[in-house]
Structures are given as structure tokens and as C-alpha cells.
Design a protein around this motif. Structure first.
Motif, PDB file in Angstrom:
ATOM      1  N   THR A  40      15.788   1.230 -77.780  1.00 42.89           N
ATOM      2  CA  THR A  40      15.005   2.450 -77.679  1.00 42.89           C
ATOM      3  C   THR A  40      13.626   2.337 -78.322  1.00 42.89           C
ATOM      4  OG1 THR A  40      16.223   3.265 -79.601  1.00 42.89           O
ATOM      5  CG2 THR A  40      16.894   4.089 -77.463  1.00 42.89           C
ATOM      6  N   LEU A  41      13.437   1.459 -79.245  1.00 42.30           N
ATOM      7  CA  LEU A  41      12.124   1.196 -79.839  1.00 42.30           C
ATOM      8  C   LEU A  41      11.859  -0.293 -79.787  1.00 42.30           C
ATOM      9  CD1 LEU A  41      11.816   3.284 -83.163  1.00 42.30           C
ATOM     10  CD2 LEU A  41      10.538   3.642 -81.053  1.00 42.30           C
ATOM     11  N   PRO A  42      10.614  -0.715 -79.502  1.00 45.09           N
ATOM     12  CA  PRO A  42       9.459   0.107 -79.164  1.00 45.09           C
ATOM     13  C   PRO A  42       9.417   0.422 -77.669  1.00 45.09           C
ATOM     14  CG  PRO A  42       8.807  -2.182 -79.298  1.00 45.09           C
ATOM     15  CD  PRO A  42      10.277  -2.148 -79.636  1.00 45.09           C
ATOM     16  N   GLN A  43       8.683   1.470 -77.316  1.00 48.18           N
ATOM     17  CA  GLN A  43       8.402   1.807 -75.936  1.00 48.18           C
ATOM     18  C   GLN A  43       6.946   2.239 -75.821  1.00 48.18           C
ATOM     19  OE1 GLN A  43      11.154   4.128 -73.612  1.00 48.18           O
ATOM     20  NE2 GLN A  43      12.892   3.645 -74.953  1.00 48.18           N
ATOM     21  N   ARG A  44       6.453   2.322 -74.590  1.00 52.43           N
ATOM     22  CA  ARG A  44       5.056   2.707 -74.407  1.00 52.43           C
ATOM     23  C   ARG A  44       4.800   4.105 -74.950  1.00 52.43           C
ATOM     24  NH1 ARG A  44       2.183   1.643 -68.748  1.00 52.43           N
ATOM     25  NH2 ARG A  44       2.648  -0.458 -69.497  1.00 52.43           N
ATOM     26  N   GLU A  45       5.796   5.006 -74.806  1.00 52.54           N
ATOM     27  CA  GLU A  45       5.603   6.377 -75.276  1.00 52.54           C
ATOM     28  C   GLU A  45       5.551   6.478 -76.789  1.00 52.54           C
ATOM     29  OE1 GLU A  45       7.661   6.527 -71.279  1.00 52.54           O
ATOM     30  OE2 GLU A  45       7.913   5.416 -73.162  1.00 52.54           O
ATOM     31  N   ARG A  46       6.233   5.550 -77.464  1.00 57.79           N
ATOM     32  CA  ARG A  46       6.256   5.585 -78.927  1.00 57.79           C
ATOM     33  C   ARG A  46       6.661   4.214 -79.443  1.00 57.79           C
ATOM     34  NH1 ARG A  46       5.522   8.159 -83.306  1.00 57.79           N
ATOM     35  NH2 ARG A  46       4.499   9.754 -82.057  1.00 57.79           N
ATOM     36  N   SER A  47       5.797   3.643 -80.271  1.00 57.98           N
ATOM     37  CA  SER A  47       6.051   2.319 -80.835  1.00 57.98           C
ATOM     38  C   SER A  47       6.751   2.384 -82.180  1.00 57.98           C
ATOM     39  CB  SER A  47       4.735   1.544 -80.986  1.00 57.98           C
ATOM     40  OG  SER A  47       4.117   1.358 -79.737  1.00 57.98           O
ATOM     41  N   LEU A  48       6.514   3.461 -82.932  1.00 56.09           N
ATOM     42  CA  LEU A  48       7.046   3.549 -84.283  1.00 56.09           C
ATOM     43  C   LEU A  48       7.504   4.958 -84.604  1.00 56.09           C
ATOM     44  CD1 LEU A  48       3.883   1.836 -85.160  1.00 56.09           C
ATOM     45  CD2 LEU A  48       5.771   1.005 -86.537  1.00 56.09           C
ATOM     46  N   ILE A  49       8.477   5.029 -85.516  1.00 53.79           N
ATOM     47  CA  ILE A  49       8.842   6.275 -86.191  1.00 53.79           C
ATOM     48  C   ILE A  49       8.784   5.950 -87.676  1.00 53.79           C
ATOM     49  CG2 ILE A  49      10.653   7.969 -86.626  1.00 53.79           C
ATOM     50  CD1 ILE A  49      11.596   7.549 -83.755  1.00 53.79           C
ATOM     51  N   GLY A  50       7.766   6.467 -88.373  1.00 52.62           N
ATOM     52  CA  GLY A  50       7.476   5.935 -89.690  1.00 52.62           C
ATOM     53  C   GLY A  50       7.191   4.455 -89.530  1.00 52.62           C
ATOM     54  N   ALA A  51       7.778   3.630 -90.391  1.00 52.97           N
ATOM     55  CA  ALA A  51       7.640   2.179 -90.257  1.00 52.97           C
ATOM     56  C   ALA A  51       8.757   1.565 -89.414  1.00 52.97           C
ATOM     57  CB  ALA A  51       7.609   1.533 -91.637  1.00 52.97           C
ATOM     58  N   TRP A  52       9.684   2.394 -88.909  1.00 46.95           N
ATOM     59  CA  TRP A  52      10.726   1.875 -88.013  1.00 46.95           C
ATOM     60  C   TRP A  52      10.060   1.445 -86.707  1.00 46.95           C
ATOM     61  CZ3 TRP A  52      15.404   1.213 -90.139  1.00 46.95           C
ATOM     62  CH2 TRP A  52      15.773   2.024 -91.226  1.00 46.95           C
ATOM     63  N   CYS A  53      10.150   0.156 -86.379  1.00 47.43           N
ATOM     64  CA  CYS A  53       9.427  -0.367 -85.219  1.00 47.43           C
ATOM     65  C   CYS A  53      10.340  -0.933 -84.143  1.00 47.43           C
ATOM     66  CB  CYS A  53       8.430  -1.432 -85.670  1.00 47.43           C
ATOM     67  SG  CYS A  53       9.159  -2.895 -86.461  1.00 47.43           S
ATOM     68  N   PHE A  54      11.652  -0.881 -84.359  1.00 48.18           N
ATOM     69  CA  PHE A  54      12.577  -1.535 -83.419  1.00 48.18           C
ATOM     70  C   PHE A  54      13.953  -0.932 -83.634  1.00 48.18           C
ATOM     71  CE2 PHE A  54      15.683  -4.905 -82.550  1.00 48.18           C
ATOM     72  CZ  PHE A  54      15.220  -5.503 -81.390  1.00 48.18           C
ATOM     73  N   ALA A  55      14.634  -0.607 -82.537  1.00 45.23           N
ATOM     74  CA  ALA A  55      15.993  -0.065 -82.630  1.00 45.23           C
ATOM     75  C   ALA A  55      16.822  -0.531 -81.443  1.00 45.23           C
ATOM     76  CB  ALA A  55      15.962   1.457 -82.687  1.00 45.23           C
ATOM     77  N   ASP A  56      17.880  -1.267 -81.737  1.00 49.83           N
ATOM     78  CA  ASP A  56      18.896  -1.671 -80.758  1.00 49.83           C
ATOM     79  C   ASP A  56      20.216  -1.007 -81.117  1.00 49.83           C
ATOM     80  OD1 ASP A  56      17.300  -3.319 -79.238  1.00 49.83           O
ATOM     81  OD2 ASP A  56      18.175  -5.201 -79.959  1.00 49.83           O
ATOM     82  N   HIS A  57      20.924  -0.524 -80.098  1.00 45.67           N
ATOM     83  CA  HIS A  57      22.269   0.027 -80.271  1.00 45.67           C
ATOM     84  C   HIS A  57      23.195  -0.770 -79.352  1.00 45.67           C
ATOM     85  CE1 HIS A  57      25.550   2.827 -79.069  1.00 45.67           C
ATOM     86  NE2 HIS A  57      25.510   3.184 -80.343  1.00 45.67           N
ATOM     87  N   TYR A  58      24.356  -1.170 -79.863  1.00 49.50           N
ATOM     88  CA  TYR A  58      25.244  -1.981 -79.027  1.00 49.50           C
ATOM     89  C   TYR A  58      26.699  -1.586 -79.241  1.00 49.50           C
ATOM     90  CZ  TYR A  58      25.448  -4.709 -83.384  1.00 49.50           C
ATOM     91  OH  TYR A  58      25.579  -5.100 -84.696  1.00 49.50           O
ATOM     92  N   GLY A  59      27.481  -1.791 -78.199  1.00 49.38           N
ATOM     93  CA  GLY A  59      28.908  -1.544 -78.251  1.00 49.38           C
ATOM     94  C   GLY A  59      29.287  -0.108 -77.949  1.00 49.38           C
ATOM     95  N   PRO A  60      30.592   0.179 -78.094  1.00 54.86           N
ATOM     96  CA  PRO A  60      31.611  -0.784 -78.539  1.00 54.86           C
ATOM     97  C   PRO A  60      31.916  -1.840 -77.478  1.00 54.86           C
ATOM     98  CG  PRO A  60      32.623   1.326 -77.984  1.00 54.86           C
ATOM     99  CD  PRO A  60      31.156   1.532 -77.896  1.00 54.86           C
ATOM    100  N   HIS A  61      31.864  -3.118 -77.890  1.00 56.48           N
ATOM    101  CA  HIS A  61      32.174  -4.257 -77.031  1.00 56.48           C
ATOM    102  C   HIS A  61      33.529  -4.840 -77.441  1.00 56.48           C
ATOM    103  CE1 HIS A  61      28.231  -4.457 -75.198  1.00 56.48           C
ATOM    104  NE2 HIS A  61      27.640  -4.582 -76.380  1.00 56.48           N
ATOM    105  N   ASP A  62      34.429  -5.016 -76.485  1.00 56.86           N
ATOM    106  CA  ASP A  62      35.669  -5.754 -76.729  1.00 56.86           C
ATOM    107  C   ASP A  62      35.325  -7.240 -76.691  1.00 56.86           C
ATOM    108  OD1 ASP A  62      38.121  -7.050 -76.656  1.00 56.86           O
ATOM    109  OD2 ASP A  62      39.058  -5.608 -75.303  1.00 56.86           O
ATOM    110  N   VAL A  63      35.385  -7.916 -77.834  1.00 57.99           N
ATOM    111  CA  VAL A  63      34.943  -9.305 -77.923  1.00 57.99           C
ATOM    112  C   VAL A  63      36.103 -10.271 -78.106  1.00 57.99           C
ATOM    113  CG1 VAL A  63      32.674  -8.656 -78.790  1.00 57.99           C
ATOM    114  CG2 VAL A  63      34.523  -9.094 -80.414  1.00 57.99           C
ATOM    115  N   ARG A  64      37.315  -9.809 -77.775  1.00 59.02           N
ATOM    116  CA  ARG A  64      38.476 -10.679 -77.948  1.00 59.02           C
ATOM    117  C   ARG A  64      38.465 -11.858 -77.000  1.00 59.02           C
ATOM    118  NH1 ARG A  64      42.952  -6.020 -77.732  1.00 59.02           N
ATOM    119  NH2 ARG A  64      41.415  -5.314 -76.191  1.00 59.02           N
ATOM    120  N   GLY A  65      37.703 -11.784 -75.922  1.00 58.46           N
ATOM    121  CA  GLY A  65      37.623 -12.895 -74.977  1.00 58.46           C
ATOM    122  C   GLY A  65      36.563 -13.915 -75.328  1.00 58.46           C
ATOM    123  N   GLY A  66      36.019 -13.850 -76.535  1.00 57.30           N
ATOM    124  CA  GLY A  66      35.027 -14.833 -76.957  1.00 57.30           C
ATOM    125  C   GLY A  66      33.614 -14.476 -76.559  1.00 57.30           C
TER     126      GLY A  66
END
Length: 321
Positions: A40-66
Motif C-alpha cells: 500500500t505504500l508508496p503510491q503516486r497518491e501518497r508516498s509517506l505517512i509521517g516517516a513511514w515510507c513502505f507498507a507490505d501486508h501478507y497472509g495468512p499463507h499456508d506454508v506447510r508445502g514449503g
């Protein structure tokens, strides 16, 4: 982390007055066969929120298969990485000699400063991998600071249908002891079904609300998973609601507006194209700026840097709101 297309169109991005909701895009983490994450960060509409410059969200991933996380040693400059898990376990190794585990509800904060490299690998015991990876830009006065690492397990606090874990900064009288180089807020909030809350916040901060799960309304907007709602400065309250009949969970990110222009490309944060080009060349030449990771036993020894684009990398202006 950014567009590494070697032949992109050259665009002079202009700041906008965006104040609303950022929607995520899916990207691979650590290579084309890696797990997918929602960015969600960065994007053209907004690069930062305060000094937060990058945000990845992941999962839930079932990783039992390696198919878990395996990010080989890779470099960073001019930032701090914030690792925050909801489930699973990730092994962290870096060139400062730190070997640590990232576990749910525990902050791992790595300071890259002038340069560091690290690896991230989910452990064999992990069955479900679920979390967020965040970056904080360092101000110019601190971007060449030494490598560092901090770990903190905030104690959950519950009141009025909300359980909070403040891992950076201060919220509702709960303060993290972890040092930051600019004023910041980072907190996980779990909301019981039907809960509505108005949080007292610092009016000098801008804030973002990143949804992990639940039927959430924030800053007046209904949000989907990995959406990020933005609220600018000048507000004394942050309104959140869980409209669903099951629990909801969000991350609240905040900070004073970051007054410096940044150039972000791949895993580097700098101030100019020349900065980035120098960092890339030094990484490819195994320069001592980044050091080396000991003990990583993954699929490749280190991530090669992609080629620079045939255009000049330019700063992304901070929007005025």
C-alpha cells in the motif's frame, strides 16, 4: 521495492492533495517464485505517512508445502525496517551480526543507516505466515548512522472492546521505549465485534489505518483487507469502528509530516539518482558499506540488484494536505 523496469516512461510526479484510501497492489517478495504480498505504500497518491515510507501486508499463507518466506541477503540504506507478525515465525540475520526470531506481537526494528544487508526466512515450524513489513525513512541528519537492531514485546492493554499493542511511539498513555529518529506511532489494535472508538491522537501527526481483517470503518471510509485509510494533521481524534460480528484487527501508523524529499528505488532510500546509483554499484561490488550475512542457507547467496532504469530517478514530493 519499487518499479525496477529498466525502460520505464520518465514521469515528473507532482504532489496531490490526496486524503482518502490507498488500495494495495500484489507483488512478489524476494523474487518471482516468492510469496505474494499486498503493498500500500508508496503510491503516486501518497508516498509517506509521517516517516513511514513502505507498507507490505501478507497472509495468512499456508506454508506447510514449503512455500514460505525465503528472502536472501539484500541491502538497505537510509531506513529502518519494522517487522510485525500476526502468526508464524521468521528468522532474521544481518551484517551487524544479529541473529533473531520475529514472532507474533513482538517488534523487530533494524536500522540500516549508511548500509546493512539481511535475510528473512520463515522457520520450518511455521504453518501459517501472516504479518506486515514496514519501512521508516531516516532523516538526512541520521541516514548515515550506524547499523542497529532493537526488539520489544509490548504488553497488550484492553479497554472498551479494544486491545492495543503500541510498538512505536505513544497512544492512550501507553508508550514504547524503542528509539526512533522522527516522531512516530505504530500500534496494533484488535476490535471486538460492534466496537466503535475515538482515539485521542497528536494533532501534529498524520495517520494511516491498515486493515488486517474485519469489517472496518476508519476516518469515515469502509475498508477492505490491506486497504490503508489516511487522515491528515489537525485532528485530535481518530475514529475506528468494527461493524462486523467477528473481531477486527488494524495497524495504526502515524508521525509528523516528513519534510524531506526522498528517492526510493529497490531496497535503497537516498536523496538523488547519484545516491542510488552509488549504492547499487557498491552492493554489486560487495562493498564493505553493506557487510555480509553469516549463516544464511537459502536458495541463492544474495539478491543481485536489478539494472537501473534508462531515466533519472527523481524525488517523490510529499503531498500537501
Amino acid at each position: 521495492m519499487s518499479n525496477t523496469d529498466p525502460a520505464p516512461p520518465e514521469v515528473d510526479c507532482t504532489a496531490t492533495g490526496f486524503a482518502g484510501v490507498l488500495h494495495p497492489r500484489e507483488v512478489p517478495l524476494g523474487g518471482p517464485r516468492a510469496i505474494r504480498v499486498r503493498r500500500t505504500l508508496p503510491q503516486r497518491e501518497r508516498s509517506l505517512i509521517g516517516a513511514w515510507c513502505f507498507a507490505d501486508h501478507y497472509g495468512p499463507h499456508d506454508v506447510r508445502g514449503g512455500t514460505g518466506m525465503d528472502v536472501p541477503p539484500h541491502p538497505h540504506t537510509g531506513l529502518q525496517t519494522v517487522s510485525w507478525l500476526f502468526s508464524g515465525e521468521v528468522e532474521h540475520r544481518d551484517s551487524a551480526g544479529v541473529h533473531a526470531m520475529v514472532r507474533p506481537g513482538e517488534l523487530n526494528l533494524m536500522t540500516a543507516g549508511a548500509g546493512i544487508c539481511h535475510s528473512e526466512v520463515s522457520t520450518p515450524a511455521t504453518t501459517t505466515l501472516h504479518g506486515a513489513q514496514l519501512w521508516v525513512a531516516l532523516p538526512d541528519s541520521a541516514r548515515d548512522t550506524d547499523r542497529d537492531f532493537a526488539h520489544y514485546a509490548p504488553r497488550p492493554r484492553s479497554s472498551g472492546g479494544v486491545t492495543s499493542r503500541v510498538f512505536l511511539g505513544e497512544l492512550d498513555g501507553d508508550r514504547s521505549p524503542v528509539h526512533t529518529f522522527t516522531p512516530l506511532l505504530g500500534a496494533q489494535l484488535d476490535l471486538d465485534p460492534g466496537t466503535e472508538v475515538a482515539l485521542d491522537i497528536d494533532e501534529a501527526f498524520e495517520h494511516g489505518v491498515l486493515v488486517d481483517h474485519g469489517d472496518v470503518v476508519a476516518c469515515g471510509a469502509a475498508l477492505a483487507v490491506a486497504d490503508l485509510a489516511y487522515q491528515g494533521t489537525g485532528h485530535s481524534r481518530l475514529h475506528l469502528a468494527n461493524r462486523g460480528d467477528s473481531p477486527a484487527r488494524v495497524l495504526v501508523l502515524g508521525g509528523t509530516p516528513f519534510g524531506e524529499e526522498l528517492v526510493m528505488w529497490w531496497n535503497f532510500v537516498g536523496r538523488s539518482h547519484a545516491d542510488i546509483a552509488a549504492y547499487r554499484e557498491q552492493w554489486e561490488q560487495h562493498d564493505a558499506r553493506f557487510g555480509a550475512v553469516a549463516g544464511y542457507e537459502g536458495r541463492v547467496g544474495r539478491l543481485p540488484a536489478p539494472p537501473l532504469p534508462n531515466a533519472t530517478l527523481r524525488p517523490r514530493p510529499n503531498p500537501k494536505v
